[in-house]
Design an enzyme around this catalytic site. Structure first.
Site, PDB file in Angstrom:
ATOM      1  N   HIS A  37       4.160  -0.846   6.469  1.00 47.76           N
ATOM      2  CA  HIS A  37       5.324   0.040   6.402  1.00 47.76           C
ATOM      3  C   HIS A  37       5.429   0.994   7.588  1.00 47.76           C
ATOM      4  CE1 HIS A  37       8.654   2.006   4.491  1.00 47.76           C
ATOM      5  NE2 HIS A  37       8.051   3.181   4.509  1.00 47.76           N
TER       6      HIS A  37
ATOM      7  N   ASP B 108      12.149   4.265   7.398  1.00 48.32           N
ATOM      8  CA  ASP B 108      12.066   4.574   5.968  1.00 48.32           C
ATOM      9  C   ASP B 108      13.319   5.358   5.571  1.00 48.32           C
ATOM     10  OD1 ASP B 108      10.105   4.734   3.492  1.00 48.32           O
ATOM     11  OD2 ASP B 108      10.708   6.810   3.835  1.00 48.32           O
TER      12      ASP B 108
END
Length: 311
Positions: free
Chosen positions: A288, A101
């Site tokens: 994610h 991320d």
């Protein structure tokens, strides 16, 4: 079985908390938002068992690491400087730098700005985005989370109202277990918390104890991490000298095919900006939080990549 130990190191005036395991060539593990060292709990042990010194810091603004008060203290130059300073503090010349991320953005930029300190770079969930022709926020639609995070104090209060509830929502909602991918758009009058429905169960990869640990790490709120977002345009200004530059160190990229990032980040252009991309892997069914959702697969890929990146 290797243990995870903790200590503090001074990194250019920042008191940085690090979790580490093992001995051998250095592998740095950089977390994203809203995470911390704990998001790498599986990889710390697996990489240690594979013969590496695995180190996962709480980056500036997070967990037990210093949280400067000024927004301008969270630029990409500060974050890359922290990585280089951490490598120095650990007594090494180079490291394999891995990020997830926002941590991926820091890893990519460390490889871009200081390739001499990077044996290999791996990005999870967020591909390298070359500097564009205009400031990034000028292209962001109204309501998109990047725009919603800009006003100091607004998102900060939303997320801090009930950290455990927010973290439960987003960790489930952005995972491959969620039935739909979020658009990441905050409706008029709504909050960032609202866009993540409260799940009726935790996914198999996340326990109640994990969630308690995460919530404890954000007892001081989320402002430090949100300040990273508030430097998007400033980062664009500061990196003008690297416009069109390519990442030269050997690289690895991994992303889940149910990751919301795929709705607004292109992966197909990565090879052009990263000419030494050794492998790009899309993981079926993962969302994610790929290193937590698929810990064995990610740990194996990182260990193999780190081994092949030794000099």
């Amino acid at each position: 079985m290797h243990e995870i130990t903790h200590r503090f190191v001074d990194v250019g005036g920042v008191r940085m908390h690090v979790a580490e395991s093992g001995a051998g060539p250095l592998v740095l593990l950089l977390h994203g938002f809203p995470e911390g060292w704990y998001s790498w709990r599986h990889q710390l042990v697996a990489l240690a068992e594979a013969g590496f010194h695995a180190v996962a810091p709480d980056q500036r603004g997070y967990g037990r690491t210093s949280k400067p008060s000024a927004v301008a203290d969270y630029t990409m130059l500060h974050l890359v400087g922290d990585v280089v300073g951490l490598v120095d503090a650990l007594g090494e010349d180079q490291a394999v730098v891995v990020g997830h991320d926002w941590g991926a953005a820091v890893a990519w930029h460390t490889a871009l700005l200081r390739p001499d300190r990077v044996r290999g770079v791996a990005g999870l969930s967020v591909p390298f985005r070359p500097r564009g022709p205009v400031a990034p926020l000028s292209t962001v639609p109204s309501g998109f989370y990047l725009a919603h995070f800009q006003e100091p104090g607004v998102a900060d209060a939303e997320l801090a109202a009930d950290p455990r509830d927010f973290l439960q929502r987003i960790l489930y909602g952005a995972s491959g277990d969620a039935p739909e991918r979020s658009t990441m758009v905050v409706p008029p009058g709504g909050t960032f918390v609202d866009i993540w429905p409260r799940p009726d169960r935790l996914p198999g990869w996340l326990t109640a104890a994990d969630l308690d640990t995460y919530a404890g790490e954000f007892a001081d709120g989320f402002t430090g991490g949100l300040n990273w977002y508030r430097n998007l345009d400033r980062n664009w200004e500061l990196t003008a000298a690297w416009h069109s530059a390519k990442i030269q160190p050997r690289a690895l990229f991994m992303i889940g095919d149910r990751d919301p990032v795929l709705s607004f980040n292109r992966v197909d252009t990565l090879a052009g900006a990263v000419p030494n991309l050794a492998r790009s892997l899309t993981v079926a069914g993962a969302g994610h939080w790929i290193q937590q959702e698929r810990p064995d697969l990610v740990s194996g890929e990182l260990a193999e990549f780190a081994a092949s990146s030794r000099q």
